[in-house]
Enzyme design. Structure first.
Site: not given
Length: 519
Positions: A137, A167, A258-260, A315-317
């Site tokens: 982001h 992210d 800003g710390n992201s 995995l498909g669940v």
């Protein structure tokens, strides 16, 4: 007759007398003794050193960690046009919104024109040849990405790849021998353990808020905020939203906008998470910070570097976390596990015989406490890996081996889009105009003529160097400027990474010199 020896003796006598007189005056005024007005100040420690030594040791550790980590933490600035659609226009919780969209302070939305908006965040170098980890982001939708290093360098960055389901994004700059951080593991991270959150949030001017270091403890692990999933559901559709992985580390270390993208490190200086979001009603820190676990981030980075997008194991669940009622109904030994809700056709789980009502409790021996933990464990595998799954069915514990598939989505690297053509002076983030009669009177220039800086783009190269609005441009790179067209002509020749020398004149005749690098 003039006697030189006698004259020298007289000068020496007068000088000595003057010195003694001055010394007497100074003594009378208290200049040579302690002032009677100033109280005596006690600077001796009031607590025995051995009592506070453990705290001093922790403080010294924090200092050492900060000195080791901050050289590899960078500031990231991105430019994007205001016509780019804003993400997250739907019901994302307000307490997380500022961390999952670009700031757009003037309210420009889709379809609106205007100069590029500037946003950014933090990142950290993970290899000496220029790979940088940050949040998706922070860089999503960027047309231009710049990275600022502690040594003052500013480099253009290439977006290697990004993954909105976790992210995570990876950048690369053309540089070598960079300071980099060591990547640890979050597997053994314990609640109560000290961590430091490091960021480089400042941008938009010469006086920036760089390199903030805050401390706190791990408040919890395995937090699911549901913000990434809701964000993807709004902007990407339901095909990708179910693959969002949220297994955040929670901390009370201060994380602000800003710390992201900055690192969360342990007391060994190793990265254990990537600062991502806060829970806050004001948009600023209120005690709840969240970071993406570094083990997951490393796995994502491997795919982004190798393929440009994530190849997610499948995995498909469809599942949810087990609660106390579920545990009682399914006769489970404890309240833990992922309750299978649905099993799509042609998936690995369906082919292995899984059905709704099964409760998955381990993957390759790793316990599954919650459904989001199961997602993270699978995400750290590769498509084609064979795994052992243990589960409960009808109160009985069972085990099955299966081969993981590949999730039915791919996301190619989101490369920076080509910026729209701009006038030459916009290379350095200024708008110029001819100094006409009205501007001359408004700005206070009497008889001057030439080109004046009408505006400075916030966060642009000129703004970061402190170039002010309203000053007359006298010369650029030693060439005299008479009109706005002259500025356009001279800057048209300025190449990328070239430093442009501006000589400006204030209304009172003061000369100001600024050196601005062309991105």
């Amino acid at each position: 007759m003039f006697d030189p020896l006698k004259a020298k003796a007289n000068v020496l006598a007068y000088t000595t007398a003057a010195f003694l007189f001055g010394l007497g005056m100074a003594s009378g005024l208290g200049w040579t003794a302690s002032s009677f007005a100033m109280p005596l100040l006690d600077q001796d420690p009031q607590i025995p050193e051995e009592v506070v030594q453990p705290a001093l040791d922790v403080s010294s550790a924090f200092v050492a960690i900060a000195e080791a980590v901050t050289p590899a933490v960078v500031r990231i600035e991105v430019e994007r046009t205001r016509t780019t659609a804003q993400r997250g226009s739907g019901p994302i919780p307000e307490e997380f919104r500022r961390f999952f969209q670009f700031p757009d302070e003037e309210g420009e939305g889709e379809g609106r024109g205007g100069p590029p908006s500037t946003a950014g965040g933090s990142g950290f170098v993970v290899s000496p040849n220029g790979y940088i980890m940050t949040n998706d982001h922070v860089v999503s939708g960027a047309e231009r990405i710049r990275v600022f290093f502690p040594d003052g360098r500013e480099l253009e960055a290439e977006l290697v790849g990004s993954d909105r389901t976790t992210d995570i994004a990876v950048l690369r700059v053309a540089a070598n021998d960079l300071p980099r951080l060591s990547l640890g593991s979050n597997r053994d991270l314990r609640v109560g353990e000290w961590v430091l959150a490091v960021g480089n949030p400042g941008f938009g001017g010469p006086n920036t808020l760089d390199y903030t270091v805050t401390s706190g403890i791990v408040s919890a692990t395995g937090r699911s905020l549901d913000v990434i999933r809701r964000e993807l559901g709004l902007s990407e559709g339901e095909d990708i939203a179910p693959f969002a992985i949220e297994d955040f580390i929670q901390t009370d270390a201060v994380i602000n906008p800003g710390n992201s993208g900055g690192p969360m490190v342990n007391l060994r200086g190793q990265v254990v998470g990537i600062n991502t979001a806060i829970a806050s009603r004001t948009g600023f820190y209120q005690g709840y910070g969240f970071a993406v676990p570094i083990d997951l981030a490393k796995r994502v980075m491997e795919d982004l570097v190798e393929y440009g997008h994530v190849r997610r194991a499948y995995l498909g669940v469809s599942m949810k976390s087990v609660d106390a009622t579920d545990a009682e109904y399914y006769d489970l030994p404890r309240v833990a596990g992922a309750l299978v809700q649905a099993v799509p056709e042609d998936g690995p789980a369906r082919n292995a015989g899984f059905r709704p009502g099964d409760v998955i409790v381990t993957i390759d021996g790793d316990p599954v406490e919650r459904s989001n933990q199961l997602q993270m464990l699978i995400a750290q595998k590769r498509p084609g890996d064979e795994i052992e799954v243990k589960f409960y069915r009808d109160g009985e514990r069972s085990s099955v081996n299966l081969r993981l598939g590949e999730a039915p989505f791919t996301r190619e690297a989101e490369a920076p889009r080509a910026a729209a053509p701009v006038r030459a002076e916009e290379k350095i983030g200024i708008e110029v105009t001819d100094l006409d009669t009205d501007l001359r009177r408004q700005l206070g220039y009497e008889e001057a003529t030439g080109a004046v800086i009408r505006s400075v783009t916030p966060g642009g190269p000129a703004a970061r160097r402190g170039v002010p609005e309203g000053l007359l441009i006298a010369e650029i790179n030693g060439q005299q400027v008479e009109t706005a067209d002259d500025v356009e002509e001279v800057l048209q020749e300025a190449s990328s990474d070239e430093i442009v020398n501006l000589r400006l004149v204030a209304p009172d005749g003061t000369n100001l010199i600024f050196n601005v690098r062309v991105p």
